[in-house]
Design a protein around this motif. Structure first.
Motif, mmCIF file in Angstrom:
data_model
loop_
_atom_site.group_PDB
_atom_site.id
_atom_site.type_symbol
_atom_site.label_atom_id
_atom_site.label_comp_id
_atom_site.label_asym_id
_atom_site.label_seq_id
_atom_site.Cartn_x
_atom_site.Cartn_y
_atom_site.Cartn_z
ATOM 1 N N THR A 251 1.023 5.368 1.104
ATOM 2 C CA THR A 251 0.393 6.378 1.958
ATOM 3 C C THR A 251 0.811 7.763 1.482
ATOM 4 O O THR A 251 2.008 8.062 1.402
ATOM 5 N N ARG B 92 0.848 -1.186 0.000
ATOM 6 C CA ARG B 92 0.000 0.000 0.000
ATOM 7 C C ARG B 92 0.889 1.244 0.000
ATOM 8 O O ARG B 92 2.023 1.227 0.469
ATOM 9 N N ASP C 271 -4.185 8.583 8.536
ATOM 10 C CA ASP C 271 -4.932 7.328 8.401
ATOM 11 C C ASP C 271 -6.277 7.341 9.104
ATOM 12 O O ASP C 271 -7.105 6.444 8.920
ATOM 13 N N GLU D 134 -4.518 6.479 2.170
ATOM 14 C CA GLU D 134 -3.892 5.215 1.786
ATOM 15 C C GLU D 134 -4.531 4.672 0.515
ATOM 16 O O GLU D 134 -5.743 4.784 0.307
ATOM 17 N N HIS D 135 -3.686 4.055 -0.347
ATOM 18 C CA HIS D 135 -4.168 3.494 -1.613
ATOM 19 C C HIS D 135 -3.483 2.149 -1.853
ATOM 20 O O HIS D 135 -2.301 1.974 -1.543
ATOM 21 N N SER D 136 -4.239 1.200 -2.435
ATOM 22 C CA SER D 136 -3.691 -0.121 -2.746
ATOM 23 C C SER D 136 -2.926 -0.071 -4.064
ATOM 24 O O SER D 136 -3.359 0.552 -5.039
#
Length: 766
Positions: free
Chosen positions: A148, A146, A355, A163-165
């Motif tokens: 951030t 992931r 987060d 946050e991103h996958s």
């Protein structure tokens, strides 16, 4: 256009169509620039440009180009310019390299001054975004599949902080990332490496093209610098290289900041922590153990609320909850348990992480600070007490000196009166009575000045025509000043009505004029002026509140004052006059009177150039009451009954004797307790005369009780000291008046007549 082979290379894809075309249509994107060239050179002039920047479409896309250009006319046989010759040298590579070098150098210097990763990422993203005219730039940290994003630079598009996958990008793009070379996408929707999900996700974030530079730490993929455009874009090799170079500098600066942060984490005396909103801490600095005694394991395995003082737990958790909701940092204090059973006062600064689940906290032990503060406050209190005693000593010394002189005059005169009466020598008694009266009046004036300085005198604020007041005193002032002083008045014709105490204003004017006279021992000029003043601007007027004021000024041509003297003129008993020629209370009295009545005093003075004192009094708003004519003789009573409540036997004796002598019936009481039964009886009482400062219930409270059974009862307060007892502060209700001790018989009779009104105005007696 006619050109050589070298120019055909500069023209790019526009050659050979450009050859033989009109220059304006051939380079349409810079038509205005070429129009100016043709106009100037065909008129016989020349033009020279160095590193001229233009945006050209040489290969179908906008491109920044820098050139050296020299234009000269080509003459026909007639000598008239018939054409233009251009010598061109492209300097794009050199200029771009210099600009890139300057950009990277300045960025590196500015990044070196920053201490946190967030600040570093924010600055680098903004600089790079502006340089490339990108729609979004960000630095992302990579961990566990992931990324951030803590900060991003975004214009024309929204922010993607969070946050991103990475899985959404698809296997082909992830494989390209792992190689470590920049990943360049010129058109998101046409790039085959992107999965359908990735394209949809990028489109939802308004991404049409991007360059991603992957950053490694040894063999580990740790970060990503992304530059995005909201529409498809052809990225040049130079742009890709620049993005890579910026990424390396960002990574280095972040590593340096983290190293400093880790060093700070270990060495700082403040307690640092990372915690979540569920009540647990995930990291604590060594300072926790040094300050509180708890081990790291104990701190991380117990909920942080369990360490708080029971009284502080709810407010602390509430502050943390508000921070989670507002996403804004917060500050508060609480008490934290120590391992040995004590408590430490701690000041906390907490801030949310991006987060949404965690926050960071910095705690500072206040124990030493609070102990030092307590010591400092104790020292300040001791100093205040010392200064207070010094001031009391100075004040009482000055008062004792002047009052002893006055009491000597009073006691000595009374003693001589007794001796002369006893021996039958009445011829000198009048002289001794006059001496006693003079000393007593001086004592009364001194008391009045003391009360004025302390802002504790009883003021009767009424509508006053200041011009009329000055004119009424003019003859007295001229006699007081003497023939050596030239006296002049300058009275404003449109002067507002003032709200002030006429007696105190007269006394202040007289004091100012006497001071001015004494400052001109060889004679001079004294001017008394009046003016209107409106304080409604933002300038500093020495503490004067906004509003309308009437200004009374006294200006002399005397010796003036030094800056050190000006600093002390309002202090009690400060005087530049010889001993015995003044109490030093004149200006302090004026200052206290002005402050108590809502006005102000300003002094402008310079040695050898005279002095101007301005007394500001508030403007009266409303209709000015019409004054009644005063009788020249003592007003007499008409059999009305006056109740006198006074605890001082001498004062009570004088008041009752005076009232009886001028025709009033008198009922006496020593305090409120003895007065109330009489007031609640059916006896006729037309006026209540009471001291304010009675033992037990004060005079104001007695008046309120009396009006419960006698609502129309007139009340006259007599007082030598009554804090805030002024008409302005609402001390007096309808049918009440006030008189300040000491007073003359005529003044008392006059005030009683005014308070009672004429017999036809009064209601029938009970």
């Amino acid at each position: 256009m006619l050109y050589n082979d070298a120019y055909s290379g500069f023209a790019g894809a526009r050659h050979p169509d450009l050859l033989g075309s009109n220059v304006r249509e051939g380079w349409g994107e810079v038509a205005d620039f070429n129009d100016n060239v043709m106009n100037v050179v065909l008129a016989g002039g020349t033009l020279h440009y160095r590193d001229q920047e233009l945006t050209l479409l040489r290969n179908g896309a906008p491109e920044q180009v820098w050139m050296d250009l020299d234009y000269s006319p080509v003459l026909a046989e007639t000598g008239i310019p018939a054409g233009v010759i251009c010598f061109l040298a492209e300097t794009t590579e050199r200029v771009a390299a210099e600009r890139k070098s300057d950009f990277l150098f300045t960025l590196s210097e500015d990044l070196r001054a920053l201490s946190t990763p967030a600040e570093i990422m924010s600055l680098a993203a903004e600089r790079l975004g502006n340089w490339l005219d990108a729609s979004r730039v960000f630095y992302a940290e990579i961990a566990s599949g992931r990324m951030t994003v803590e900060r991003d630079y975004a214009r024309r598009v929204g922010s993607i902080v969070g946050e991103h996958s990475l899985e959404a990008f698809g296997p082909d793009l992830l494989a390209a990332y792992r190689i470590g070379t920049p990943v360049t996408v010129q058109d998101v929707q046409l790039d085959a490496r992107l999965s359908l999900d990735a394209k949809a996700g990028l489109a939802s974030r308004e991404v049409g093209a991007f360059v991603d530079v992957v950053l490694f730490e040894e063999t580990q993929w740790v970060g990503l610098l992304a530059v995005q455009n909201d529409t498809p874009r052809i990225w040049s090799k130079a742009e890709e290289t620049l993005i890579h170079d910026v990424g390396e500098r960002v990574r280095g600066a972040v590593e340096r900041a983290r190293a400093e942060r880790d060093r700070l984490w270990d060495l700082t005396q403040d307690m640092l922590a990372r915690a979540d909103y569920r009540g647990m801490m995930s990291a604590v600095s060594p300072a926790w153990t040094r300050v509180l005694g708890w081990s790291e394991n104990e701190l991380l395995t117990r909920g942080y609320a369990s360490f708080m003082h029971p009284e502080d737990e709810a407010p602390t958790l509430s502050a943390i909850a508000r921070m989670a909701e507002t996403r804004q940092p917060a500050r508060f204090e609480n008490r934290i348990a120590t391992r040995d059973g004590g408590w430490k006062s701690v000041e906390w600064t907490v801030a949310p992480e991006p987060d949404g689940a965690n926050f960071v906290a910095v705690g500072r032990d206040l124990s030493d600070a609070k102990a030092r503060q307590a010591e400092l406050e104790a020292a300040h209190e001791a100093l205040r007490q010392s200064q207070k005693m010094d001031a009391v000593g100075q004040l009482t010394g000055g008062i004792a000196h002047d009052f002893n002189n006055m009491l000597t005059g009073i006691i000595g005169s009374l003693d001589l009166i007794q001796r002369n009466i006893a021996t039958g020598r009445m011829d000198r008694v009048d002289r001794y009575i006059e001496a006693a009266m003079t000393s007593a009046q001086r004592a009364a004036a001194l008391t009045s000045r003391l009360l004025a300085f302390g802002r504790r005198q009883s003021l009767d604020l009424t509508a006053i025509d200041v011009n009329a007041l000055v004119e009424g005193l003019e003859e007295l002032l001229r006699r007081t000043l003497g023939e050596q002083v030239e006296f002049e008045t300058r009275l404003a014709s449109d002067l507002w009505t003032a709200s002030t105490d006429a007696h105190q204003l007269e006394s202040a004017l007289l004091n100012l004029c006497i001071n001015a006279r004494d400052a001109m021992p060889q004679g001079g000029k004294l001017i008394v002026e009046t003016a209107n003043f409106e304080r409604d601007d933002g300038r500093d007027h020495g503490g004067l509140d906004a509003g309308d004021y009437v200004v009374l000024s006294v200006t002399d041509s005397g010796s003036g004052m030094s800056p050190s003297t000006l600093e002390k003129v309002f202090e009690p008993f400060f005087t530049t006059k010889p001993v015995g020629q003044g109490t030093g209370l004149g200006l302090s009295m004026i200052y206290g009177f002005a402050q108590q009545s809502g006005g102000h005093v300003q002094i402008d003075s310079e040695l050898g150039r005279g002095t101007t004192v301005k007394l500001f009094v508030q403007r009266f708003h409303g209709e000015r009451p019409v004054g009644s004519d005063r009788l020249s003789q003592t007003p007499l009573g008409a059999g009305e009954f006056v109740m006198v409540v006074e605890d001082d036997p001498s004062v009570r004796l004088i008041v009752t004797e005076v009232l009886t002598e001028i025709g009033y019936g008198v009922i006496e009481a020593v305090d409120a307790a003895s007065a109330i039964p009489i007031l609640e009886s059916g006896r006729q009482i037309d006026l209540l005369v009471t001291d304010v400062g009675l033992p037990g219930l004060n005079g104001r409270q007695l008046a309120e009780i009396a009006r419960q059974t006698r609502p129309e009862l007139k009340v006259l307060f007599v007082t030598g000291y009554a804090e805030n007892a002024t008409v302005r502060t609402g001390f007096l209700d309808e049918g009440m008046d006030m008189m300040t001790k000491p007073f003359a018989v005529e003044a008392l009779a006059e005030k009683i007549r005014d308070t009672l009104g004429s017999p036809t105005d009064r209601p029938p007696a009970n």
